[in-house]
Write an enzyme that holds these catalytic residues in place. Structure first.
Site, PDB file in Angstrom:
ATOM      1  N   HIS A 226     -42.587  29.822  35.925  1.00 22.02           N
ATOM      2  CA  HIS A 226     -42.945  28.902  37.177  1.00 22.02           C
ATOM      3  C   HIS A 226     -43.402  29.909  38.598  1.00 22.02           C
ATOM      4  O   HIS A 226     -43.566  30.005  40.021  1.00 22.02           O
ATOM      5  CB  HIS A 226     -41.476  28.381  37.830  1.00 22.02           C
ATOM      6  N   SER A 350     -69.947  42.424  42.051  1.00 35.46           N
ATOM      7  CA  SER A 350     -70.239  42.184  43.728  1.00 35.46           C
ATOM      8  C   SER A 350     -71.807  42.594  44.138  1.00 35.46           C
ATOM      9  O   SER A 350     -71.306  43.259  44.403  1.00 35.46           O
ATOM     10  CB  SER A 350     -68.930  42.106  44.591  1.00 35.46           C
TER      11      SER A 350
END
Length: 515
Positions: A226, A350
């Protein structure tokens, strides 16, 4: 622009009532636009350029699909199987082999057993069918507007050059419907691509993930369930989980039988039995289909019903879905710093942030796996459905057999490239473990249960939940468990997040036994 109201809206209105407001309908008048005597700078160039781009020659730069464009270097090995040439090539093989089969049936006296020379012609045609030969088929198709009939005509032209085959020209495509040829061709296309490309690519992916499992078998790592810290594992064991799951789906794919039929227009051998009623044509088909390396389907209509294709694509989709999970998990491990990526000289991460080394290979893999599954999901859902004995909706869909598999090839190549760049950052993994002493609440409360300490879960919950737990505070808690034997407390004091891994390392090391 002028507006004309609906006059009837006010006619007949009751005296004293407010008339209904007219609906205003626009009437558009053409407006004359004066063309400049001299066009704006560059406008003529734009128009001319657009016109010259309408009929670009096909190349990697002009291909509509990135499968043949940007990623063409990866998917190129699939072209011989799934291209138009590939389909024609396999149709030729089926037609030639069917003619050879007819020559072995004693009752078909019009096609006597072929000599070695005639069989050599047919064998070489199957082995050496060329792009030039396929182009002849496409030229004839311009007239016939029927691709299978065009194949038949080209074959007749070839056979006419051999004295023996020239005598049996009309037994080319004998008693066949187009789908007799097509269904076998499609199965052979899939068989070739799966065994030469897809399965070996899957094996390489599994092998590389298994290598990670072995290499990192002993590297302890914090689990997350979780998204929250959980009982530790090892990096190798988590890799082993994916390798084992992928291998199961790969094996299920390899086990899918590829079916074929040769039963005529509606699956009943109607024409066959009319021409040669003493021949057991179903037995002939039972022998012929396996001779091509396929399995015979005894119950068909005009088409082989494609159920096996749904099974086949289903297995590939399950493999891909598991691999998407792998891509996302590794992406997350990179984000946490558990893995670093080796940089490649000249690569840019990038366009604006020079420091970036993005996990693009795993992202590319995930995207292509999604495209592959979307395509193959449609194939799986559509192909088994055909109206009555046949409709044509499967035909156009079957022409995309290679699309999903092409995206698989791109995805598998990407994930392999991504794996090759990974280096494990053990210091970062150890740091996370050392900051997560709360994960020892599980073993401590479990030992407390063994020795009958009341409310062990509740005690650990109160101690750890929402609290910052350190090595010192955890060991102080253990020291206070006076109801436990000293030996048990000593074992718990010696326990650390890095050593609380169960048999994770052993599972990773035993992976080879299960692959």
């Amino acid at each position: 622009m002028q507006f004309h109201g609906h006059l009837n809206a006010t006619r007949g209105a009751v005296r004293g009532q407010r008339p209904v407001r007219p609906t205003m309908m626009p009437v558009i008048r053409p407006v004359a636009v004066q063309t400049p005597s001299r066009p704006a700078q560059g406008s003529t160039v734009v128009v001319q350029a657009a016109s010259s781009l309408d009929n670009l020659e096909l190349s990697a730069l002009t291909a509509v699909s990135p499968l043949d464009g940007r990623y063409g270097r990866i998917t190129a090995p699939l072209r011989k199987s799934f291209s138009e040439f590939g389909l024609i090539r396999f149709r030729v093989i089926v037609e030639a082999r069917w003619l050879q089969k007819l020559s072995t049936i004693p009752q078909v006296t019009e096609v006597p057993p072929f000599s070695d020379e005639a069989n050599k012609v047919l064998d070489e045609l199957c082995s050496n069918f060329s792009l030039a030969d396929a182009q002849k088929v496409k030229e004839i198709e311009k007239t016939t507007n029927h691709d299978v009939k065009a194949v038949e005509y080209v074959l007749k032209d070839i056979f006419a050059k051999n004295a023996e085959l020239a005598k049996v020209l009309e037994f080319t495509h004998f008693a066949c419907t187009s789908e007799d040829i097509n269904n076998l061709s499609h199965a052979l296309m899939l068989k070739e691509a799966l065994h030469e490309q897809t399965l070996p690519q899957m094996d390489k992916v599994i092998s590389e993930i298994a290598r990670l499992a072995h290499e990192f078998a002993d590297v302890p790592m914090l689990s997350r369930t979780h998204g929250q810290t959980a009982s530790p594992t090892t990096m190798g064991k988590e890799m082993a989980v994916f390798a084992y799951r992928l291998k199961r789906q790969r094996d299920q794919l390899a086990a899918v039988p590829l079916f074929g039929k040769m039963a005529g227009a509606v699956g009943n051998y109607n024409a066959h039995m009319t021409a040669y009623p003493t021949v057991d044509w179903q037995q002939v088909a039972t022998e012929f289909v396996p001779s091509l390396g396929l399995e015979f389907n005894p119950y068909v209509t005009q088409i082989e019903p494609h159920d096996y294709m749904a099974e086949l694509f289903g297995a590939i989709m399950r493999f891909n879905t598991i691999l998407i999970g792998f891509d996302r998990d590794v992406w997350g491990y990179i984000a946490w710093g558990y893995f670093k990526q080796r940089t490649i000289a000249g690569e840019v991460g990038s366009s604006t942030m020079p420091h970036k080394v993005n996990p693009i290979d795993f992202e590319n893999s995930e995207g292509n796996l999604g495209l592959a599954n979307a395509t193959m999901d449609h194939l799986s859902n559509k192909l088994p459905i055909s109206r009555w004995q046949r409709d044509l909706t499967d035909s156009t869909v079957l022409r995309t057999l290679g699309v999903g598999i092409g995206h698989c090839s791109i995805a598998y190549a990407s994930v392999l490239r991504g794996i090759s760049k990974l280096t494990l950052n053990e210091a970062r993994i150890a740091e996370d473990l050392d900051n997560s002493w709360e994960v020892l609440a599980e073993p401590i409360q479990t030992v407390m249960r063994r020795y009958g300490v009341p409310e062990p879960y509740e005690k650990l919950k109160a101690f750890t939940r929402g609290q910052k737990v350190t090595q010192e505070s955890m060991q102080t808690f253990v020291d206070g468990l006076v109801d436990l034997p000293e030996a048990a407390r000593a074992d718990l004091r010696a326990l650390t997040p890095a050593t609380y891994i169960g048999n994770a390392a052993e599972q990773a090391k035993a992976l080879a036994q299960h692959l």
